[in-house]
Design an enzyme around this catalytic site. Structure first.
Site, PDB file in Angstrom:
ATOM      1  N   ASP A 281       3.178 -13.451  -0.891  1.00 36.17           N
ATOM      2  CA  ASP A 281       2.955 -12.247  -0.102  1.00 36.17           C
ATOM      3  C   ASP A 281       3.655 -12.477   1.233  1.00 36.17           C
ATOM      4  OD1 ASP A 281       2.116 -10.283   1.625  1.00 36.17           O
ATOM      5  OD2 ASP A 281       0.029 -10.322   0.978  1.00 36.17           O
TER       6      ASP A 281
ATOM      7  N   PHE B 271      -5.113 -12.486   3.378  1.00 33.76           N
ATOM      8  CA  PHE B 271      -5.169 -11.024   3.526  1.00 33.76           C
ATOM      9  C   PHE B 271      -4.028 -10.419   2.715  1.00 33.76           C
ATOM     10  CE2 PHE B 271      -4.120  -6.933   5.351  1.00 33.76           C
ATOM     11  CZ  PHE B 271      -5.367  -6.322   5.380  1.00 33.76           C
TER      12      PHE B 271
ATOM     13  N   LYS C 142       5.774  -4.557   6.177  1.00 32.55           N
ATOM     14  CA  LYS C 142       5.798  -4.575   7.645  1.00 32.55           C
ATOM     15  C   LYS C 142       7.176  -4.501   8.315  1.00 32.55           C
ATOM     16  CE  LYS C 142       1.249  -6.213   8.743  1.00 32.55           C
ATOM     17  NZ  LYS C 142       0.421  -6.785   7.690  1.00 32.55           N
TER      18      LYS C 142
END
Ligand SMILES: *Cc1c(COP(=O)(O)O)cnc(C)c1O
Length: 399
Positions: free
Chosen positions: A226, A141, A255
């Protein structure tokens, strides 16, 4: 502020864009690992805004710094510097492999930047315009912009959005021989999450990452990690690449970096940043003094309060407790993860367990359709973890 929770929910369900389906709760306040809704119900937050609220809610250091910043300066644009932005760049560079940092507002944008940088590096610095393919992993993702969904190796995120961005291909995660077969002169970069998050909390095999690093070196491809979810202390090291002892060329963060304010960052070496020159890329809001001040405080508090060690110890405790529950409750299968990024497989029952846990005042979610995901704030205490396990057990009893 006079409407009660049910009135607000009715309006929300009429006005919210249909891609969301929020739980029927309106949150009003948070403190540490706890959230309170408008009815006064309290929830133990083991989701932390999906690995965002790294210091918990309303951490006094973060709150005070943001109050001060709001009073002084919110935004000036990247045509000028602020001390907050410079201090955060220096703090990230001091703590990582990176020499230079680009700021944006989300994980998807941080990955977009990484993909653009990799392609431009290959065409302008390595002078190899045929090196354009970006390889990513199945069940990965990487976010929701067009290039980020294209890189995301899950067909459900592509559905209805064709044509996708050209030049992306998928490989099976943790399959070194598939990687060896595919790597070639057309590959600009390989992007991988050191631990797949949305895909179900699946750690990379360390040997796979080492092979990947070697193949990138051999072929001149850039390695992109990532770390939007794994970064900034989540795994018990500041960045997951340090845990796996494999250093990428480019790393994306978001995040947990801002502890709740929206900030993304793309980090890379001087060599790789040669791919960009003045005007190659930009973001209006990226790295403004409000969000960079927040991220600076997050890094400071991680150091001062030994939150990396806490993430390791509380993660161990949580996995131990989940494995104990698995002995009584067959629905719990494999328990995995690193630091405070923890998953417990539970088949088709994941969604049901998540909502039963919520009824017991515990917030978690499901990842990969079959895995309970626990990503509590890094400040979570031993007692909080015990409470979460007890609440989860009550939920399992009701299943
Ligand atoms: C959440 C996430 C993203 C996307 O971040 P946004 O801020 O929602 O754009 C990208 N990569 C990973 C690994 C993520 O977990």
């Amino acid at each position: 502020m006079t409407a009660d929770q049910n009135e607000l929910l009715a309006i929300g369900d009429r006005r919210n864009s249909p891609n969301y389906a929020p739980a029927p709760i309106v949150f009003e306040q948070g403190e540490g690992v706890w959230l309170t809704d408008r009815k006064g119900n309290r929830y133990l937050d083991f989701l932390a805004g999906i690995a965002v609220c790294s210091l918990g809610h309303a951490h006094p250091r973060l709150t005070e710094a943001l109050h001060d910043q709001v009073d002084r300066l919110l935004h000036v644009s990247n045509m000028f510097y602020t001390a907050e932005q410079i201090e955060l760049m220096e703090a990230l560079a001091q703590r990582s492999f990176a020499d230079r940092i680009f700021f944006c507002n989300s994980g998807a944008e941080a990955n977009e930047t990484a993909f653009k940088l990799a392609r431009r590096y290959q065409s302008r610095v390595a002078e190899n315009p045929d090196k354009t393919t970006i390889l990513s992993m199945k069940s990965s993702f990487h976010g929701r912009t067009l290039a980020a969904i294209t890189a995301t190796g899950q067909p459900k995120y592509h559905d209805g959005f064709a044509p996708l961005v050209p030049g992306f291909e998928y490989l099976p995660f943790n399959d070194a021989s598939a990687l060896e077969d595919r790597m070639g002169d057309d590959v600009a970069a390989v992007v991988v999450e050191p631990i797949q998050g949305e895909g179900g909390v699946r750690p990379a095999d360390p040997e796979f990452l080492k092979t990947l690093r070697q193949l990138c070196d051999d072929t001149g491809a850039l390695l992109i990690f990532d770390e939007v979810q794994t970064g900034v202390g989540r795994t018990g090291s500041l960045f997951a690449y340090q845990h796996f002892e494999v250093t990428p060329d480019i790393m994306s963060l978001a995040k947990g970096l801002g502890g709740g304010v929206p900030i993304g960052a793309t980090l890379a070496t001087d060599e790789v940043w040669q791919g960009f020159k003045r005007g190659s890329h930009a973001s209006t809001f990226g790295g403004n003094p409000l969000v960079t001040r927040a991220a600076r405080v997050v890094l400071e508090v991680i150091d001062e309060q030994n939150l990396l060690e806490n993430a390791q110890q509380r993660g161990e405790q949580l996995r131990r407790g989940l494995r104990q529950l698995a002995q009584t409750y067959d629905v719990i299968g494999d328990v995995r993860g690193v630091g405070l990024m923890v998953g417990a497989e539970c088949g088709e029952k994941a969604g049901e367990i998540v909502s039963l846990a919520r009824d017991e005042g515990l917030l978690i979610n499901s990842a990969g359709g079959n895995t309970l995901r626990f990503v509590p704030p890094l400040v979570v205490s031993e007692d909080d973890v015990e409470q979460a396990l007890r609440r989860l057990e009550r939920a399992l009893q009701k299943l």
